[in-house]
Design an enzyme around this catalytic site. Structure first.
Site, PDB file in Angstrom:
ATOM      1  N   GLU A 128       5.973  -0.503 -10.174  1.00 51.16           N
ATOM      2  CA  GLU A 128       6.042  -0.286  -8.725  1.00 51.16           C
ATOM      3  C   GLU A 128       5.041  -1.134  -7.937  1.00 51.16           C
ATOM      4  O   GLU A 128       5.408  -1.769  -6.952  1.00 51.16           O
ATOM      5  CB  GLU A 128       5.894   1.199  -8.391  1.00 51.16           C
ATOM      6  CG  GLU A 128       7.040   2.067  -8.918  1.00 51.16           C
ATOM      7  CD  GLU A 128       8.427   1.634  -8.453  1.00 51.16           C
ATOM      8  OE1 GLU A 128       8.512   0.816  -7.516  1.00 51.16           O
ATOM      9  OE2 GLU A 128       9.427   2.089  -9.041  1.00 51.16           O
ATOM     10  N   ALA A 142      15.667   4.169  -2.631  1.00 45.49           N
ATOM     11  CA  ALA A 142      16.705   3.526  -3.416  1.00 45.49           C
ATOM     12  C   ALA A 142      16.274   3.509  -4.871  1.00 45.49           C
ATOM     13  O   ALA A 142      15.134   3.839  -5.188  1.00 45.49           O
ATOM     14  CB  ALA A 142      16.946   2.095  -2.934  1.00 45.49           C
ATOM     15  N   MET A 143      17.205   3.125  -5.750  1.00 46.51           N
ATOM     16  CA  MET A 143      16.906   3.172  -7.180  1.00 46.51           C
ATOM     17  C   MET A 143      17.484   1.958  -7.887  1.00 46.51           C
ATOM     18  O   MET A 143      18.642   1.610  -7.693  1.00 46.51           O
ATOM     19  CB  MET A 143      17.488   4.483  -7.747  1.00 46.51           C
ATOM     20  CG  MET A 143      17.232   4.661  -9.219  1.00 46.51           C
ATOM     21  SD  MET A 143      15.451   4.775  -9.575  1.00 46.51           S
ATOM     22  CE  MET A 143      15.405   4.025 -11.185  1.00 46.51           C
ATOM     23  N   GLU A 144      16.655   1.382  -8.756  1.00 46.10           N
ATOM     24  CA  GLU A 144      16.952   0.076  -9.355  1.00 46.10           C
ATOM     25  C   GLU A 144      17.772   0.120 -10.637  1.00 46.10           C
ATOM     26  O   GLU A 144      17.665  -0.792 -11.460  1.00 46.10           O
ATOM     27  CB  GLU A 144      15.619  -0.629  -9.639  1.00 46.10           C
ATOM     28  CG  GLU A 144      14.778  -0.019 -10.790  1.00 46.10           C
ATOM     29  CD  GLU A 144      13.723   0.996 -10.366  1.00 46.10           C
ATOM     30  OE1 GLU A 144      13.880   1.597  -9.281  1.00 46.10           O
ATOM     31  OE2 GLU A 144      12.747   1.195 -11.109  1.00 46.10           O
ATOM     32  N   ASN A 145      18.618   1.135 -10.865  1.00 50.18           N
ATOM     33  CA  ASN A 145      19.440   1.216 -12.077  1.00 50.18           C
ATOM     34  C   ASN A 145      20.015  -0.157 -12.437  1.00 50.18           C
ATOM     35  O   ASN A 145      20.529  -0.862 -11.582  1.00 50.18           O
ATOM     36  CB  ASN A 145      20.595   2.184 -11.851  1.00 50.18           C
ATOM     37  CG  ASN A 145      20.153   3.425 -11.119  1.00 50.18           C
ATOM     38  OD1 ASN A 145      19.298   4.138 -11.597  1.00 50.18           O
ATOM     39  ND2 ASN A 145      20.697   3.640  -9.928  1.00 50.18           N
ATOM     40  N   HIS A 185      13.274  -5.244  -3.010  1.00 50.97           N
ATOM     41  CA  HIS A 185      12.473  -4.452  -3.949  1.00 50.97           C
ATOM     42  C   HIS A 185      13.309  -4.031  -5.165  1.00 50.97           C
ATOM     43  O   HIS A 185      12.920  -4.263  -6.310  1.00 50.97           O
ATOM     44  CB  HIS A 185      11.915  -3.229  -3.228  1.00 50.97           C
ATOM     45  CG  HIS A 185      11.094  -2.319  -4.084  1.00 50.97           C
ATOM     46  ND1 HIS A 185       9.720  -2.380  -4.132  1.00 50.97           N
ATOM     47  CD2 HIS A 185      11.447  -1.336  -4.942  1.00 50.97           C
ATOM     48  CE1 HIS A 185       9.275  -1.470  -4.976  1.00 50.97           C
ATOM     49  NE2 HIS A 185      10.313  -0.813  -5.480  1.00 50.97           N
ATOM     50  N   GLU A 186      14.452  -3.431  -4.903  1.00 41.49           N
ATOM     51  CA  GLU A 186      15.277  -2.943  -6.020  1.00 41.49           C
ATOM     52  C   GLU A 186      15.796  -4.115  -6.851  1.00 41.49           C
ATOM     53  O   GLU A 186      15.833  -4.047  -8.073  1.00 41.49           O
ATOM     54  CB  GLU A 186      16.440  -2.080  -5.517  1.00 41.49           C
ATOM     55  CG  GLU A 186      16.048  -0.920  -4.601  1.00 41.49           C
ATOM     56  CD  GLU A 186      14.935  -0.032  -5.130  1.00 41.49           C
ATOM     57  OE1 GLU A 186      14.780   0.091  -6.357  1.00 41.49           O
ATOM     58  OE2 GLU A 186      14.197   0.533  -4.289  1.00 41.49           O
ATOM     59  N   GLU A 221      15.615   8.513 -12.493  1.00 39.33           N
ATOM     60  CA  GLU A 221      14.167   8.381 -12.483  1.00 39.33           C
ATOM     61  C   GLU A 221      13.561   9.599 -11.764  1.00 39.33           C
ATOM     62  O   GLU A 221      14.073   9.965 -10.714  1.00 39.33           O
ATOM     63  CB  GLU A 221      13.719   7.108 -11.770  1.00 39.33           C
ATOM     64  CG  GLU A 221      12.223   6.883 -11.919  1.00 39.33           C
ATOM     65  CD  GLU A 221      11.745   5.568 -11.304  1.00 39.33           C
ATOM     66  OE1 GLU A 221      12.541   4.859 -10.671  1.00 39.33           O
ATOM     67  OE2 GLU A 221      10.560   5.275 -11.475  1.00 39.33           O
TER      68      GLU A 221
HETATM   69  N1  TRP Z   1      12.146   3.561  -8.591  1.00 43.73           N
HETATM   70  C1  TRP Z   1      12.476   3.802  -7.223  1.00 43.73           C
HETATM   71  C2  TRP Z   1      11.890   2.650  -6.460  1.00 43.73           C
HETATM   72  O1  TRP Z   1      10.788   2.606  -6.087  1.00 43.73           O
HETATM   73  C3  TRP Z   1      11.929   5.096  -6.689  1.00 43.73           C
HETATM   74  C4  TRP Z   1      12.829   6.265  -6.774  1.00 43.73           C
HETATM   75  C5  TRP Z   1      14.122   6.314  -6.445  1.00 43.73           C
HETATM   76  C6  TRP Z   1      12.494   7.575  -7.123  1.00 43.73           C
HETATM   77  N2  TRP Z   1      14.593   7.558  -6.584  1.00 43.73           N
HETATM   78  C7  TRP Z   1      13.636   8.354  -7.021  1.00 43.73           C
HETATM   79  C8  TRP Z   1      11.339   8.169  -7.543  1.00 43.73           C
HETATM   80  C9  TRP Z   1      13.644   9.701  -7.295  1.00 43.73           C
HETATM   81  C10 TRP Z   1      11.319   9.513  -7.846  1.00 43.73           C
HETATM   82  C11 TRP Z   1      12.470  10.263  -7.723  1.00 43.73           C
HETATM   83  O2  TRP Z   1      12.475   1.681  -6.266  1.00 43.73           O
HETATM   84 ZN    ZN Z   2      10.320   0.555  -6.970  1.00 42.40          ZN
END
Ligand code: TRP
Ligand code: ZN
Length: 881
Positions: free
Chosen positions: A327, A269-272, A304-305, A128
Site C-alpha cells: 500500500e 476499490a480493490m486490485e483483484n 493505484h489499483e 481483502e
Molecule cells: N487493497 C485496496 C486498495 O487499497 C483496499 C481495500 C479495498 C480494502 N477493499 C477493502 C481494504 C476492504 C479492507 C477492506 O487498493
Molecule cells: Zn491499495
C-alpha cells in the site's frame, strides 16, 4: 493464524504454513440465497512439516455439505468445524492430495460486504483482507499462492455477464436458462486477490498495446446507461498503463483487464488480479455530475489499483503486518503518476494537507501504530492513513536519500528478485541496500516506530565570518506501547534563500552530512555551519515536505513572509504562508476565548491577497493560497484544551478580514475568469475553477450576501461550479431563502443519481451550527438514506463527524450521541464501516474539559455494550485506553 474475538495476532509469531495449495479449482452455482461453492484444491504438505500436522482451514459463515480427500468422504471423526474454520486431522501420508469441499452461502444476506455479496442485483466479491474465508474453507493468508481456475454458472437472465480473474477460457449454454463461463489466472495469487462478478451490466470497451506489442482488451462494466460516464476512467487507465511502462518499466501481463463499478462497497476499490472492483464513486464521472476533485480521485484510484498489479499482485505480502509493502509503495506510485499528469507542486501540497489532516491525528492519538505494525486484533482496522499515506512518504524519503537513479535501480532489483513471491519490508529494503551499498538500518525505523517526529530548527548568520549556522534537534514523542524511541534518519531538503530569492551558494558545510541539497539529520542535535555565505540568507527547510515531521522553526515573521513571496520551492511558499495563518488563527482563537476581538496583521492579509492575485502563479496554487487552514487543522495545531466554537469564530474572522483586504480585486478577478469554453477536466481548467470558487466564498462572506453564490449556482453548466456555489451557500447562508431554495433545487434535480445525492447529504452534514445535529437526524429518516450503503453513511455521518467540528463537538454532547448510536446500529450489519466511523472520537483527549468528559463517557458507554464486533471493540477500546 486464527483469531477469536479479542485475540491478538503478533508479527513475531509468524510461521510458514505447514500446507500449501498450488492449485485451486472453484465452481460456483450462483443463487442469491443458496450459492453452492465447490472447491477442488491440490494440497501439498510443506517441506519439513510433520506428517501429522493438522490442516487448519479458515472459514466463516459457511454451511459445509461435503468434504472429500482423494475421492473419499472424510469421516466425522477426522475433522472438526468451529466458528472460524475447519480443522482436518485425518489426512493421507502422501505429500500431495486432493481436497474437495462443498459449501453453501447466502450472498443476498451478506450485509458486511465481505466475501460474496449482492449489490444492486450484481453478485460481486471483496476478499481483502480476510473475506475469502466467507466463500469457502481455505488457507486464507497472503503467503499461500495458488493458480486458480474458476467456473461460474448462473441464470442467464439475471447474470448474462460472468467474470473472474485472469483470461477467459470457455463459456456455454446450459439447460433451464442457465449458462457458464470458465476463467483461468495463470499467475499464482493469494486468496485475497480472488474476484468474481456476475450480473447484468453495460460495458465500455477499449484496448491497449503494451510496449512489447501485446494487445490487452480493456473493459469497464457499469450499470446499463452509465457507459458514457466511464470514459474518463478508461482514459485514466490507459494513461496509467503507459506511465508504468515508462517510469518503472512495468508492463501488463494478461490478455484482458476488467474493471467493475458497484454501488455498495466498503472501501475505494480493490486490485483483484485482472478484475479490479471499484466503488462506482471512483469510476463514474461527467461534467454534469462530477466535480474536478471527483475526476482527480478517479484518475488516482484507477492508477493505484492498476499499479498494484506489480506492487501487490506479482509481488505480494508475506503476512498482513507487511500491508505497507504494497500500500505505501503503491500510493507513492499513484502520487508520482498524478504529479506527472498534473501539477507536481499543487499535487504535493494536496498530499501534505491530506497527510496532516488524516495521518498526523492518527499518529498523535490513541490509535497510533507503526507503518509496519507488530500486532493487531482486527486487520481491517489497519487500512489506515499511517500504512497508506505515511507508508508512501517513507518510500519518497528513500528516493530522496538514494537519488532517482539508485532508487529506480533498487525498484528494478526488487521486481526481478521477488517476482512471484510473498515478501516483507526487510526484503524490500534489502534491494535498495544492495544496489546502493547504503546501510538503511536507521532509516528502517520509519517502518517500525510510531509517532510524528518533531524537529526544531534555529539559525544565525555571522556577516563578518560569512558563516551561516543551522541548529537542528529531533525528538520522537511516546506513543501507545512504545515509550522509548530511537533517533531517526530524517532527510531535510533545504536552501539558503538570498535577498533576490535565489539560493545562495556556500563553500562548505561542516558538522553534518549534507548532500545534494539535503541535510541528513541522524543524531539528536546537529549543528551545520555553512561557510562562504556572502549575504544573510533565509533558511528554507523541509522543502517539498521531504520528511513527514512536525517542524518548529523559531523563524521571524518577516522571514516567513519573505519565503512565502520568494522561495523557489512552491511547496515552501505555501508552507510559509500556512504557518503564518496557523499562528494568527491560534492567537485569534485565544482572543475569542478571552472575549476579545481577533485581529490580523496587514502584512499577512496583503500577502494572501497578493499571492492569490499574482497572475504569474498557477491558478490551482493560488486557490490553495486562499484555502485557509480548516477548523480541524487549527485544532490540531493548538493541540490541547480545544474549544471548537472559538476556533470557528477565529477562522470566520480571518475569512472576513481577507475578504475585506481583497474587496477591490477579488470581484473583478472573479468576473474576468469567467469562461465560455466547454467543460474539460484537465488540471489547468480545474485550477481555474478552484480559484474562482474560492474567490466566490470571499466575495460572499465580504458582501454578507448569498446573491453571487446563488447566481453561480443557477448559471453553472458543470458540477464543480454548481457544487462550489452550493458549498458557499450551505456553509454561510444555510438559513437564507437562497440557501434553502438551492438545496431544494439540487435535491429535485439529482434525486435519482445516488453519487450526486451523496453530495447533497454531505453539504448539509457540514453546516456549521449546533442545530445541524438535529438536521442530520432528520436526514437519516429521509427516504433516500440507507444504512446498507456505505457511501451514503459516510456522506452523512462520516462527514458530520470528521468535517463538522462545531456540530460533532456540540457542547451538549448531542453530536457524540448521534455518532455513537449510528455506529452501534451499523455494527450489526457492517462492522468494518462502523469501526471506521468510530475513529472520529480519536482526538477526544485534546478537547476542553466539558467536551472531553462527554466524549469519554459516550465512548465508555459504547464499549460497555455487549456483542460489539471485533472491529468496533478494537477501535473503541484502543481509543479509550
Ligand atoms: N487493497 C485496496 C486498495 O487499497 C483496499 C481495500 C479495498 C480494502 N477493499 C477493502 C481494504 C476492504 C479492507 C477492506 O487498493
Ligand atoms: Zn491499495
Amino acid at each position: 493464524m486464527r483469531t477469536e474475538n479479542g485475540q491478538v495476532v503478533r508479527l513475531e509469531d509468524y510461521k510458514p504454513s505447514p500446507y500449501l495449495i498450488p492449485e485451486t479449482r472453484l465452481d460456483f452455482q450462483l443463487d442469491p440465497h443458496e450459492t453452492l461453492v465447490t472447491a477442488t484444491l491440490k494440497l501439498e504438505r510443506s517441506e519439513g512439516a510433520s506428517v501429522d500436522a493438522p490442516l487448519e482451514l479458515d472459514g466463516e459463515e459457511l454451511r459445509l455439505e461435503t468434504l472429500k480427500i482423494d475421492g473419499c468422504d472424510v469421516p466425522a471423526s477426522g475433522y472438526e468445524q468451529h466458528p472460524d474454520g475447519l480443522t482436518i486431522t485425518c489426512l493421507p501420508a502422501s505429500r500431495t492430495f486432493e481436497l474437495v469441499i462443498r459449501t453453501r452461502i447466502a450472498p443476498a444476506l451478506n450485509k458486511a460486504l465481505m466475501g460474496l455479496y449482492v449489490s444492486n442485483g450484481v453478485f460481486c466479491t471483496q476478499c481483502e483482507a480476510e473475506g475469502f474465508r466467507r466463500i469457502t474453507y481455505f488457507l486464507d493468508r497472503p503467503d499461500v499462492l495458488s493458480v486458480y481456475t474458476v467456473r461460474i454458472e448462473a441464470d442467464r437472465k439475471i447474470a448474462p455477464l460472468l467474470l473472474s480473474n485472469g483470461n477467459p477460457v470457455s463459456k456455454g449454454e446450459l439447460e433451464n436458462g442457465r449458462h457458464f463461463a470458465v476463467w483461468q489466472d495463470p499467475f499464482p495469487k493469494p486468496s485475497y486477490l480472488f474476484a468474481l462478478v456476475a450480473g447484468d451490466l453495460g460495458v465500455l470497451r477499449d484496448s491497449f498495446e503494451t510496449a512489447s506489442g501485446r494487445t490487452v482488451e480493456l473493459g469497464i462494466y457499469v450499470e446499463h446507461g452509465k457507459e458514457a460516464r466511464a470514459t474518463y476512467a478508461m482514459d485514466a487507465l490507459k494513461r496509467s498503463m503507459r506511465w508504468d511502462e515508462k517510469r518503472f518499466g512495468r508492463e501488463y501481463d494478461l490478455d484482458v483487464f476488467n474493471i467493475v463499478a458497484v454501488s455498495d462497497f466498503n472501501a475505494g476499490a480493490m486490485e483483484n488480479k485482472g478484475l479490479n472492483v471499484f466503488n462506482d464513486k471512483y469510476v463514474l464521472a461527467d461534467a454534469d455530475t462530477a466535480t474536478d476533485v471527483d475526476f482527480a480521485n478517479i484518475e488516482a484510484i484507477i492508477a493505484h489499483e492498476y499499479f498494484h498489479n506489480w506492487t501487490g499482485n506479482r509481488i505480494t505480502c508475506r503476512d498482513w503486518f507487511q500491508l505497507c509493502l504494497k500500500e505505501g509503495l503503491t500510493v507513492f506510485r499513484d502520487h508520482e503518476f498524478s504529479a506527472d499528469e498534473r501539477s507536481r507542486a499543487v499535487k504535493r501540497i494536496a498530499e501534505v494537507r491530506a497527510l496532516r489532516s488524516h495521518q498526523f491525528p492518527e499518529d498523535q492519538g490513541p490509535l497510533a501504530h507503526p507503518v509496519r505494525p507488530r500486532r493487531y486484533r482486527e486487520i481491517n482496522n489497519f487500512y489506515t492513513a499511517t500504512v497508506y499515506e505515511k507508508g508512501s512518504e517513507v518510500v519518497r524519503m528513500l528516493q530522496t536519500i538514494l537519488g532517482d537513479a539508485l532508487f529506480r535501480a533498487g525498484m528494478d532489483l526488487y521486481f526481478e528478485r521477488h517476482d512471484g513471491q510473498a515478501v516483507t519490508i526487510e526484503d524490500f529494503l534489502k534491494a535498495f541496500e544492495d544496489v546502493s551499498e547504503c546501510d538503511l538500518g536507521q532509516f528502517s525505523l520509519w517502518y517500525h516506530q510510531a509517532g510524528t517526529p518533531s524537529v526544531t530548527v534555529s539559525s544565525r548568520y555571522d556577516a563578518r565570518a560569512a558563516t551561516f549556522t543551522v541548529e537542528l534537534e529531533q525528538s520522537v514523542p511516546p506513543t501507545p506501547s512504545e515509550n522509548r524511541k530511537r533517533l531517526m534518519h530524517i532527510p531535510l531538503s533545504f536552501g539558503l534563500v538570498g535577498p533576490d530569492g535565489s539560493d545562495l551558494p556556500y563553500r562548505s558545510a561542516e558538522g553534518a552530512s549534507v548532500e545534494n541539497g539535503v541535510i541528513h539529520l541522524r543524531k539528536r542535535h546537529h549543528t551545520v555551519t555553512f561557510t562562504g555565505v556572502e549575504a544573510r540568507p533565509v533558511l528554507s527547510i523541509n522543502r517539498g515536505f521531504s520528511a513527514p515531521i512536525a517542524l518548529s522553526t523559531q523563524s521571524r515573521v518577516e522571514d516567513r513572509l519573505f519565503l512565502a513571496r520568494h522561495d523557489s520551492d512552491p511547496f515552501s511558499r505555501w508552507q510559509a504562508l500556512t504557518s503564518l495563518f496557523n499562528d494568527a488563527l491560534i492567537a485569534a482563537s485565544k482572543a475569542v476565548r478571552g472575549g476579545k476581538k481577533p485581529v490580523f496583521t496587514e502584512d499577512l492579509l496583503t500577502l494572501a491577497v497578493n499571492l492569490a492575485t499574482d497572475a504569474s502563479l498557477e491558478e490551482a496554487f493560488r486557490a490553495l493560497v486562499l484555502t485557509v487552514p480548516a477548523e480541524a487543522d487549527i485544532a490540531r495545531e493548538i493541540g490541547r484544551d480545544i474549544d471548537p466554537d472559538a476556533i470557528h469564530a477565529a477562522r470566520m474572522a480571518l475569512l472576513r478580514s481577507i475578504a475585506e483586504s481583497g474587496r477591490d480585486v477579488f470581484r473583478s478577478l472573479y468576473d474576468n475568469m469567467r469562461t465560455q469554453a466547454p467543460f474539460s477536466p484537465d488540471a489547468a481548467s480545474a485550477g481555474r475553477r478552484a480559484l474562482r470558487s474560492t474567490l466566490l466564498e470571499f466575495i460572499a462572506v465580504g458582501e454578507r450576501s448569498p446573491r453571487l453564490a446563488k447566481q453561480q449556482f443557477d448559471e453553472a453548466d458543470n458540477m464543480t461550479e454548481r457544487a462550489g456555489a452550493l458549498t458557499v451557500l450551505a456553509q454561510h447562508f444555510y438559513d437564507t431563502q437562497e440557501g434553502r431554495s438551492a438545496l431544494i433545487a439540487f435535491e429535485e434535480r439529482y434525486r435519482d443519481n445516488p453519487l450526486v445525492l451523496d453530495k447533497w447529504f454531505q453539504l448539509q452534514a457540514m453546516v456549521p451550527a449546533h442545530e445541524t445535529v438535529l438536521n442530520v437526524r432528520k436526514l437519516m429518516r429521509h427516504g433516500h438514506f440507507s444504512m446498507a450503503n456505505p457511501n451514503r453513511v459516510r456522506a452523512l455521518i462520516g462527514t458530520f463527524s470528521m468535517a463538522n467540528q462545531t456540530g460533532f463537538h456540540a457542547a451538549d454532547g448531542e453530536g457524540y450521541r448521534l455518532v455513537a448510536e449510528t455506529v452501534t446500529e451499523l455494527d450489526r450489519q457492517n462492522p468494518q464501516v462502523a469501526a471506521r466511523l468510530a475513529t472520529a472520537f480519536r482526538s477526544w483527549r485534546s478537547l476542553e474539559k466539558g467536551r472531553r468528559e462527554l466524549a469519554r463517557s459516550t465512548l465508555a458507554e459504547l464499549s460497555s455494550r455487549k456483542s460489539l464486533s471485533r472491529d468496533l471493540a478494537d477501535i473503541v477500546e484502543r481509543t479509550l485506553a
